[in-house]
Design an enzyme around this catalytic site. Sequence first.
Site, PDB file in Angstrom:
ATOM      1  N   ARG A  64      14.207  -1.375   6.993  1.00  0.00           N
ATOM      2  CA  ARG A  64      13.485  -0.982   8.199  1.00  0.00           C
ATOM      3  C   ARG A  64      13.820  -1.917   9.348  1.00  0.00           C
ATOM      4  O   ARG A  64      13.891  -3.131   9.164  1.00  0.00           O
ATOM      5  CB  ARG A  64      11.982  -1.022   7.932  1.00  0.00           C
ATOM      6  CG  ARG A  64      11.489   0.253   7.302  1.00  0.00           C
ATOM      7  CD  ARG A  64      10.052   0.161   6.894  1.00  0.00           C
ATOM      8  NE  ARG A  64       9.164  -0.355   7.927  1.00  0.00           N
ATOM      9  CZ  ARG A  64       7.833  -0.350   7.813  1.00  0.00           C
ATOM     10  NH1 ARG A  64       7.268   0.144   6.719  1.00  0.00           N
ATOM     11  NH2 ARG A  64       7.079  -0.823   8.773  1.00  0.00           N
ATOM     12  N   ARG A 124      12.633  -6.497   1.495  1.00  0.00           N
ATOM     13  CA  ARG A 124      12.574  -5.151   0.909  1.00  0.00           C
ATOM     14  C   ARG A 124      13.646  -4.212   1.464  1.00  0.00           C
ATOM     15  O   ARG A 124      14.078  -4.342   2.605  1.00  0.00           O
ATOM     16  CB  ARG A 124      11.176  -4.554   1.050  1.00  0.00           C
ATOM     17  CG  ARG A 124      10.726  -4.280   2.449  1.00  0.00           C
ATOM     18  CD  ARG A 124       9.259  -3.853   2.450  1.00  0.00           C
ATOM     19  NE  ARG A 124       8.818  -3.542   3.801  1.00  0.00           N
ATOM     20  CZ  ARG A 124       7.595  -3.152   4.108  1.00  0.00           C
ATOM     21  NH1 ARG A 124       6.670  -3.025   3.180  1.00  0.00           N
ATOM     22  NH2 ARG A 124       7.284  -2.886   5.364  1.00  0.00           N
ATOM     23  N   LYS A 149       0.808  -1.217   0.000  1.00  0.00           N
ATOM     24  CA  LYS A 149       0.000   0.000   0.000  1.00  0.00           C
ATOM     25  C   LYS A 149       0.843   1.270   0.000  1.00  0.00           C
ATOM     26  O   LYS A 149       0.445   2.281  -0.581  1.00  0.00           O
ATOM     27  CB  LYS A 149      -1.050  -0.006   1.098  1.00  0.00           C
ATOM     28  CG  LYS A 149      -0.527  -0.010   2.499  1.00  0.00           C
ATOM     29  CD  LYS A 149      -1.697  -0.076   3.471  1.00  0.00           C
ATOM     30  CE  LYS A 149      -1.266  -0.565   4.840  1.00  0.00           C
ATOM     31  NZ  LYS A 149       0.095  -0.358   5.269  1.00  0.00           N
ATOM     32  N   ARG A 174       3.601  -8.090  13.680  1.00  0.00           N
ATOM     33  CA  ARG A 174       2.869  -7.076  12.903  1.00  0.00           C
ATOM     34  C   ARG A 174       1.660  -7.682  12.200  1.00  0.00           C
ATOM     35  O   ARG A 174       0.597  -7.060  12.130  1.00  0.00           O
ATOM     36  CB  ARG A 174       3.809  -6.404  11.885  1.00  0.00           C
ATOM     37  CG  ARG A 174       4.797  -5.466  12.586  1.00  0.00           C
ATOM     38  CD  ARG A 174       5.954  -5.054  11.694  1.00  0.00           C
ATOM     39  NE  ARG A 174       5.530  -4.319  10.537  1.00  0.00           N
ATOM     40  CZ  ARG A 174       6.284  -4.188   9.432  1.00  0.00           C
ATOM     41  NH1 ARG A 174       7.468  -4.775   9.337  1.00  0.00           N
ATOM     42  NH2 ARG A 174       5.839  -3.474   8.438  1.00  0.00           N
ATOM     43  N   ARG A 221      -5.918   2.096  12.146  1.00  0.00           N
ATOM     44  CA  ARG A 221      -5.497   0.699  12.324  1.00  0.00           C
ATOM     45  C   ARG A 221      -6.265   0.009  13.440  1.00  0.00           C
ATOM     46  O   ARG A 221      -6.048  -1.179  13.668  1.00  0.00           O
ATOM     47  CB  ARG A 221      -4.017   0.671  12.686  1.00  0.00           C
ATOM     48  CG  ARG A 221      -3.096   0.224  11.541  1.00  0.00           C
ATOM     49  CD  ARG A 221      -1.714   0.310  12.086  1.00  0.00           C
ATOM     50  NE  ARG A 221      -0.694  -0.442  11.461  1.00  0.00           N
ATOM     51  CZ  ARG A 221       0.169   0.046  10.564  1.00  0.00           C
ATOM     52  NH1 ARG A 221       0.043   1.269  10.120  1.00  0.00           N
ATOM     53  NH2 ARG A 221       1.147  -0.693  10.120  1.00  0.00           N
TER      54      ARG A 221
HETATM   55  P1  AMP Z   1       3.893   0.957   8.773  1.00  0.00           P
HETATM   56  O1  AMP Z   1       5.013   1.741   8.141  1.00  0.00           O
HETATM   57  O2  AMP Z   1       2.543   1.465   8.358  1.00  0.00           O
HETATM   58  O3  AMP Z   1       4.034  -0.525   8.579  1.00  0.00           O
HETATM   59  O4  AMP Z   1       3.994   1.224  10.338  1.00  0.00           O
HETATM   60  C1  AMP Z   1       5.140   0.833  11.088  1.00  0.00           C
HETATM   61  C2  AMP Z   1       4.797   0.760  12.570  1.00  0.00           C
HETATM   62  O5  AMP Z   1       4.379   2.045  13.030  1.00  0.00           O
HETATM   63  C3  AMP Z   1       3.656  -0.173  12.922  1.00  0.00           C
HETATM   64  O6  AMP Z   1       4.080  -1.517  13.066  1.00  0.00           O
HETATM   65  C4  AMP Z   1       3.184   0.431  14.242  1.00  0.00           C
HETATM   66  O7  AMP Z   1       4.076   0.094  15.316  1.00  0.00           O
HETATM   67  C5  AMP Z   1       3.332   1.918  13.995  1.00  0.00           C
HETATM   68  N1  AMP Z   1       2.100   2.519  13.411  1.00  0.00           N
HETATM   69  C6  AMP Z   1       1.961   3.086  12.182  1.00  0.00           C
HETATM   70  N2  AMP Z   1       0.703   3.542  11.998  1.00  0.00           N
HETATM   71  C7  AMP Z   1       0.041   3.240  13.137  1.00  0.00           C
HETATM   72  C8  AMP Z   1      -1.303   3.422  13.569  1.00  0.00           C
HETATM   73  N3  AMP Z   1      -2.220   4.016  12.793  1.00  0.00           N
HETATM   74  N4  AMP Z   1      -1.633   2.989  14.816  1.00  0.00           N
HETATM   75  C9  AMP Z   1      -0.723   2.407  15.624  1.00  0.00           C
HETATM   76  N5  AMP Z   1       0.543   2.181  15.277  1.00  0.00           N
HETATM   77  C10 AMP Z   1       0.936   2.592  14.045  1.00  0.00           C
END
Ligand code: AMP
Length: 218
Positions: free
Chosen positions: A164, A130, A16, A175, A91
């Site tokens: 990352r 990645r 996404k 996750r 989320r």
């Molecule tokens: P992402 O880059 O979207 O995979 O986010 C990386 C990490 O950031 C996630 O595994 C969460 O720990 C935190 N995170 C990102 N967006 C949210 C959200 N809307 N609510 C809670 N944690 C978030």
Amino acid sequence: MAGKRLILMGPPGGGKGTQAKRLQDRYGIVQLSTGDMLRAAVKAGTPVGLKAKAVMDAGQLVSDDIMINLISERIDQKDCANGFILDGFPRTLAQAEALDKLLKDKGIKLDKVIEVAVPDERLIERITGRFTCGTCGEGYHDKFKQPKRPGVCDVCGGTSFTRRADDKAETVVARLKAYHDQTSPLMPYYKAKGTLEVIDGDRDMDVVSRDLERVLGT
Ligand code: AMP
């Protein structure tokens, strides 16, 4: 449709973020990635970053309060006036309900919620391989998309790449669990509102992009 306001949902590693970047360029709307915002906060050592770091490293979700404040302030910024793509938010059900309320208060209507669906068994391989150009942010993958010249970014010629911290296999499992337990209940929530479109994300990136454009129109 000018000024699109969208939510892009989907599991971690489902593509996404890549698609949100393409929609940003295609429609002139801003990608609001809460993951990117948190990573920037961690790097800068802000109070939010200090709180979020350990939670992110464990593959768990940062608290709803922090996330809702972050997004509420971000949506008020000028560059969101012409539209935005929420990438990684909401989320949890609490975040979705808070988002409904804050958009209503700000007089903003969502156009669409799109789920980019990818089966679990594909995600671990997609995430753990990645990496990103440290200069321009272009995304690559050990198996699916290597730079044309080894070690050199196709887009900007940069030679440093990053992975990352939470893309390790152990963290990915946590996750995915957080996604299934806390985020997937949002699909019926948006389905009931009649705003949800589901797209098959388990296909070539360009095919997925074309499908998104078909759903969104010009
Ligand atoms: P992402 O880059 O979207 O995979 O986010 C990386 C990490 O950031 C996630 O595994 C969460 O720990 C935190 N995170 C990102 N967006 C949210 C959200 N809307 N609510 C809670 N944690 C978030």
